[in-house]
Design an enzyme around this catalytic site. Sequence first.
Site, PDB file in Angstrom:
ATOM      1  N   HIS A   1      42.171  40.727  48.534  1.00  0.00           N
ATOM      2  CA  HIS A   1      43.197  40.609  47.490  1.00  0.00           C
ATOM      3  C   HIS A   1      42.659  39.781  46.312  1.00  0.00           C
ATOM      4  CE1 HIS A   1      47.438  40.157  45.998  1.00  0.00           C
ATOM      5  NE2 HIS A   1      46.916  39.068  45.475  1.00  0.00           N
ATOM      6  N   GLU A   2      42.177  38.591  46.611  1.00  0.00           N
ATOM      7  CA  GLU A   2      41.674  37.722  45.538  1.00  0.00           C
ATOM      8  C   GLU A   2      40.434  38.338  44.897  1.00  0.00           C
ATOM      9  OE1 GLU A   2      43.655  35.593  44.490  1.00  0.00           O
ATOM     10  OE2 GLU A   2      44.958  35.446  46.252  1.00  0.00           O
TER      11      GLU A   2
END
Length: 509
Positions: free
Chosen positions: A272-273
């Site tokens: 995600h990051e």
Amino acid sequence: MQTSTATTASIMAFQSLVNEIHDLNATQALLGWDLETYMPEKGSPMRAKQMATLAKLAHNMMTSPEMEEHLRHLRQSGIPEKLDTMSQALVREVGRVYDKSRKTPLELLQEMVETTAEAHKIWVEARANKQFKQFEPVLRKIISLNQRFAEAQGYEDSPYDALLDEYEPGLTVKQLDPLFVKLKSEIVPLLKAIQNSDHTPDTSFLFDGFFPAEKQLQFSRQVLTDMGFDFEAGRLDLSAHPFSSGSSSLDVRLTTRIDEHDVFSALSSSMHEGGHGMYEQGVNPALNRTPLAEGTSLGIHESQSRMWENQVGRSRAFWLHYFSSLQETFPELKRVTLDQFYHAINRVRPSYIRVEADEVTYNLHILMRYEIEKALIEGDMRVDEVPDAWATKAQEYLGITPTNDAEGCLQDIHWSHGSFGYFPTYTLGNLYSAQFFNTAKKQIDGLESKIAQGNLQSLKSWLNREIHWVGKMETAGTIVQRVTGEPLNAQYFVDYLWTKYGEIFKISR
Ligand code: ZN
């Protein structure tokens, strides 16, 4: 037509002022990253002062007579057309931020800073005590400050529009309402169908074992490298709450959080990051040291993180390639089949807590918050009515009722920060990601089989070219229209959910 000497001088001075402001902001971001990762505990009070000093300097420069003079000159009729496209975009974007800050009375800003500093402490305590009543007075104040802010900014239809604009420029209630109506009418029945199916994936093996932090970190780094995250222009470290930050496209800082009794969550949050970070790394480097070198909006930013986390990281294709190496890394998983694993990471179960929600129920959490926030800001709901409204909506949309306020309206930090209008950008991210991925599948030959062979670079290059490179030179609306040929359309996300979960749970519309 030639630009005049005065204009040339003004644009150069304007750019160097913007560069210096950006340097201060970028330095502040790095101090913030350090505070969350490596700063010794005792450093906290001095760090707060250091960051406040940088913020003040940047604010002073942003609202200086010098800035006013440059913008006045560069926005005169006939001038912008003579500038190159990057300078035009820069004048537009800095001018937009300048106008907004000029419209906000300084005492309102100060009151907001003081109130939210106090509110954060009260919220932490109220949540620990599971007592909304304790948070209620300060929340009432925060809402009234937000209403004053909206009045100061101005709006056409709803004061909530002025708040949405802070996070997703141009977004309005008029645009959001039909999107959420559509999502509600499609997702609530999907969730019911899933709950009525006789398939309940076993997830016990995800948590049953010891998965050493070092190995998890190594696996996440490998996947990020394969995705195309540039570790020579970025890092991955640990923090209490995962985030993505940095100082330029050449210095992007990601963090993740590791639970040694959970084999999937650190990888998932790293991907995600990583999606956020690759967006920042992918912006045209010529835009560095300006506010154009950022994602264009929170919604588009979240589309990048959600795409890697869900469209890729929770797909069967991805695990066709990666499952055997995950099994090699964590031999406990050798007793698990690929299908069992794929179903486990896509389990659907309504939960009280938004951040633990699956892909199907996640947007129902956002819908609840959107409806409550809008009613509060528009004056259609009293603050003391929030817990009841929350319980009613949770029952209606998710089929569960929180047993206390910590599981309900006190769970999120956003209101204590003073943020109203932020939550909808999470849903926009999900919708944009499905729409972009649908186009990517059409434009990249055999995308899913490429992913199944561990080739993630073709998707990364496509995202770089189509979405990242322009940074903030284009608005969210322009990007989605250019890339997908139409405005934001929730149908792609709905179809994605039905196709994927229909197959897993053997259900159809
Ligand atoms: Zn995110």
